[in-house]
Design a protein around this motif. Structure first.
Motif, PDB file in Angstrom:
ATOM      1  N   ASN A  28      -5.708  -0.134  -1.470  1.00  0.00           N
ATOM      2  CA  ASN A  28      -5.049   0.847  -2.171  1.00  0.00           C
ATOM      3  C   ASN A  28      -3.499   1.214  -1.771  1.00  0.00           C
ATOM      4  O   ASN A  28      -3.271   1.567  -0.459  1.00  0.00           O
ATOM      5  CB  ASN A  28      -5.604   2.173  -2.006  1.00  0.00           C
ATOM      6  N   LYS A  29      -2.646   1.326  -2.731  1.00  0.00           N
ATOM      7  CA  LYS A  29      -1.093   1.476  -2.291  1.00  0.00           C
ATOM      8  C   LYS A  29      -1.050   3.153  -1.992  1.00  0.00           C
ATOM      9  O   LYS A  29      -1.637   3.912  -2.644  1.00  0.00           O
ATOM     10  CB  LYS A  29      -0.151   1.494  -3.634  1.00  0.00           C
ATOM     11  N   GLN A  30      -0.247   3.394  -0.725  1.00  0.00           N
ATOM     12  CA  GLN A  30      -0.175   4.580  -0.083  1.00  0.00           C
ATOM     13  C   GLN A  30       1.193   5.349  -0.824  1.00  0.00           C
ATOM     14  O   GLN A  30       2.234   4.434  -1.118  1.00  0.00           O
ATOM     15  CB  GLN A  30      -0.088   4.579   1.245  1.00  0.00           C
ATOM     16  N   ASP A  31       1.155   6.503  -0.925  1.00  0.00           N
ATOM     17  CA  ASP A  31       2.261   7.219  -1.491  1.00  0.00           C
ATOM     18  C   ASP A  31       3.338   7.486  -0.431  1.00  0.00           C
ATOM     19  O   ASP A  31       3.117   8.443   0.311  1.00  0.00           O
ATOM     20  CB  ASP A  31       1.670   8.561  -2.309  1.00  0.00           C
ATOM     21  N   ALA A  32       4.142   6.722  -0.357  1.00  0.00           N
ATOM     22  CA  ALA A  32       5.378   6.936   0.732  1.00  0.00           C
ATOM     23  C   ALA A  32       6.496   6.210   0.106  1.00  0.00           C
ATOM     24  O   ALA A  32       6.555   5.104  -0.094  1.00  0.00           O
ATOM     25  CB  ALA A  32       4.738   6.429   1.944  1.00  0.00           C
TER      26      ALA A  32
ATOM     27  N   TYR B 129       5.637  -1.405   0.706  1.00  0.00           N
ATOM     28  CA  TYR B 129       4.748  -0.240   0.714  1.00  0.00           C
ATOM     29  C   TYR B 129       3.508  -0.560   1.514  1.00  0.00           C
ATOM     30  O   TYR B 129       3.354  -1.692   1.909  1.00  0.00           O
ATOM     31  CB  TYR B 129       4.374   0.168  -0.912  1.00  0.00           C
ATOM     32  N   PHE B 130       2.947   0.482   1.776  1.00  0.00           N
ATOM     33  CA  PHE B 130       1.605   0.436   2.934  1.00  0.00           C
ATOM     34  C   PHE B 130       0.600   0.558   2.043  1.00  0.00           C
ATOM     35  O   PHE B 130       0.041   1.125   0.954  1.00  0.00           O
ATOM     36  CB  PHE B 130       1.461   1.574   3.786  1.00  0.00           C
ATOM     37  N   ILE B 131      -0.518  -0.405   2.582  1.00  0.00           N
ATOM     38  CA  ILE B 131      -2.014  -0.341   1.697  1.00  0.00           C
ATOM     39  C   ILE B 131      -2.997  -0.187   2.756  1.00  0.00           C
ATOM     40  O   ILE B 131      -2.719  -0.173   3.907  1.00  0.00           O
ATOM     41  CB  ILE B 131      -2.246  -1.748   1.076  1.00  0.00           C
TER      42      ILE B 131
END
Length: 298
Positions: free
Chosen positions: A43-47, A36-38
């Motif tokens: 903060n973890k991004q919603d994707a 996942y992306f931060i």
């Protein structure tokens, strides 16, 4: 893995099993089998995706449900994951793509709309205002409108070096030559290896692995007196006189700035004033004067 700043201070804790560099304000990380992306605050991004590439030119290529799609930096899918193949976003806003069921490659924009028709047997990403394409065994280059800059030929073996320059492999002498974007030779085919244009210079090697740097006019800037060199980054490059001797940090005038200890190996060039170096016991980040910024053991 975690993240430090350029002072060697831990900014994001080492809690990730995998971590890539930040680009466009985000980093691709993994914990367990989940990627996942931060953002820069962690903060973890919603994707949602099965896999993804780091952001490049504000876009990430993602893979989901057996298809490739495109994610923008607001984490919206601008191309649904239905492509059979999808290249990186080019510097002109176009990507090479192959649609499901298609035998040919084309170029699309960020929304997946065809901009250059599907007529190629192979393609490369746009870089420096051009892209390398293949028609059968023939190789050539096109501009953003799909017009040929260099007509396809079986006599060409092109490599896009960036900044409007190409390398061409001469299969008769097994050497690379530097050429301009129109195919005009800047040097003769002299080099066993040739790298991307970086900081205005090009790392080359020829003849018993002797290495140095030329400029984009083909002029020698750093003589081929080294056993190994890297490309310049932020005005510095790594070089060593032999495969047994220590690596030196040199500037564009071939001055030695500092020398690593024997057994130490540079992993990266300088980025934001820091370079990663492998030591016999682990790794360290050093500054442009050789000062240790952060060090850790295996």
């Amino acid at each position: 893995w975690g993240y430090i700043n350029d002072k060697g201070e831990m900014v994001l804790p080492a809690i990730y099993d995998k971590a890539a560099a930040f680009s466009c304000g985000y980093a691709l990380v993994a914990t367990g089998y989940t990627s996942y992306f931060i953002d820069e605050q962690g903060n973890k991004q919603d994707a949602t995706f099965d896999s993804a590439t780091p952001f490049y030119n504000n876009y990430s290529v993602v893979f989901l449900n057996n298809g490739f799609g495109l994610l923008n930096h607001r984490f919206d899918l601008t191309i649904e994951p239905t492509m059979e193949h999808l290249g990186d976003m080019g510097d002109n806003g176009l990507l090479c793509a192959k649609r499901q069921g298609s035998a040919k490659w084309e170029y699309v924009d960020a929304n997946g709309e065809t901009k250059i028709e599907a007529k190629f047997d192979g393609t490369d990403n746009f870089k420096g205002g051009m892209a390398i394409v293949y028609i059968g065994s023939q190789c050539g280059t096109i501009d953003k409108n799909g017009e040929y800059i260099i007509q396809p030929s079986s006599q060409l073996g092109l490599y896009n070096m960036g900044e409007g320059f190409l390398a061409n492999y001469d299969s008769d002498v097994y050497k690379w030559a530097l050429i301009d974007k129109n195919g005009k030779a800047i040097t003769q085919p002299l080099y066993d290896d040739i790298r991307d244009v970086s900081d205005g210079l090009i790392a080359v090697s020829s003849g018993n692995n002797t290495c140095g740097h030329i400029n984009t006019k083909g002029e020698v800037v750093i003589p081929q007196e080294y056993a190994q060199v890297t490309s310049f980054s932020e005005n510095y490059a790594w070089a060593t006189k032999s495969h047994q001797s220590a690596f030196m940090c040199i500037d564009k005038k071939n001055n030695v700035i500092f020398t690593l200890e024997n057994g130490e190996k540079p992993i990266t060039g300088f980025l934001c004033g820091l370079a990663l170096v492998q030591t016999p016991n682990g790794y360290k980040y050093i500054g442009t004067e050789g000062q240790v910024i952060y060090e850790w053991t295996n």
